[in-house]
Design an enzyme around this catalytic site. Sequence first.
Site, short mmCIF file in Angstrom:
data_model
loop_
_atom_site.label_atom_id
_atom_site.label_comp_id
_atom_site.label_asym_id
_atom_site.label_seq_id
_atom_site.Cartn_x
_atom_site.Cartn_y
_atom_site.Cartn_z
N PRO A 181 -35.06 81.01 -67.30
CA PRO A 181 -34.32 81.72 -66.26
C PRO A 181 -32.80 81.56 -66.31
O PRO A 181 -32.19 80.95 -65.43
CB PRO A 181 -34.90 81.15 -64.97
CG PRO A 181 -35.25 79.74 -65.33
CD PRO A 181 -35.73 79.80 -66.76
N CYS A 182 -32.19 82.14 -67.31
CA CYS A 182 -30.73 82.07 -67.40
C CYS A 182 -30.06 82.86 -66.28
O CYS A 182 -28.85 82.69 -66.05
CB CYS A 182 -30.25 82.54 -68.77
SG CYS A 182 -30.80 84.19 -69.23
N HIS A 183 -30.83 83.68 -65.56
CA HIS A 183 -30.24 84.41 -64.43
C HIS A 183 -29.86 83.48 -63.29
O HIS A 183 -29.12 83.88 -62.38
CB HIS A 183 -31.21 85.49 -63.93
CG HIS A 183 -32.51 84.95 -63.41
ND1 HIS A 183 -33.58 84.65 -64.25
CD2 HIS A 183 -32.92 84.65 -62.16
CE1 HIS A 183 -34.59 84.20 -63.52
NE2 HIS A 183 -34.22 84.19 -62.25
#
Length: 281
Positions: free
Chosen positions: A251-253
């Site tokens: 989850p780089c968001h």
Amino acid sequence: MPRRSLPTSSAISTDPLELARRLLDEGEPSLSDLAARTGLSASHLQRRFRARFGLSPAEYLARKKLGTLKSALREGRDVTTALYDAGYGSPSRLYEQGASKLGMTPATYRAGGRGVAIRWTLVDTVLGRTLVAATERGICAVELGGDDSVLEQKLREEFPLAQLERVEAGRDDFLAPRLRAVAERLAGGDAEVPVDLLGTGFQQRVWDALMKIPAGETVSYAGLAQSLGAPRAARAVASACAHNRIAVVVPCHRVIRGDGSLGGYRWGLPRKQQLLARERG
């Protein structure tokens, strides 16, 4: 916007687990060496290190060496030089410790995945058109977009010489269960998704850290760099996020700028905003 609490530099310096991780980053200490330096018993250190980082000290060291190896191979260095620089000591140690985790021999990895079997498919998900690809070890790509040909091209650029096999979604015994798990995660569920993280040692550390950020929380690029013991590496963290190929599952968001603005996102800022709003809700 909620922000994940991260240790300060002074806390990191007195944390025995962070000290152990730093020692592993700087050399190849034994478990007994780490125990002596941190003041913890070997068994206590082993247990707490795994609880914190998801790996034993030995596994952490092996992953660091593997990341160094893969980075050198990707840069075009010859296998012999790469293996000694990574700290394997001999070709036999390389193939014992490294090749199985690459899912391929080092020479093959350097050659763009020559001969490696990767199955992939295109499906519609709650986030739109999605390409899902997997090696025998786990999911290696989850790409979001609206153009099938562009999604396929991204995969082929990553592994230009791999044996890429497109399969029909839901009808392949190997990919089908992995595809269902990915679809659930993209929909906001918590299905377990085995992943095959292929990148440099630093990129893997960033991606591992991303997977430990709880849904609904965010962290700044600088804060994540500090938590990794590299407070000046905010740009490198941002670069690792940009090179993440496994959307949502890694989850780089959940990484934003220090001022609270969204920063960048490989799959577009509107989608990043959508994901964060969904998780906060």
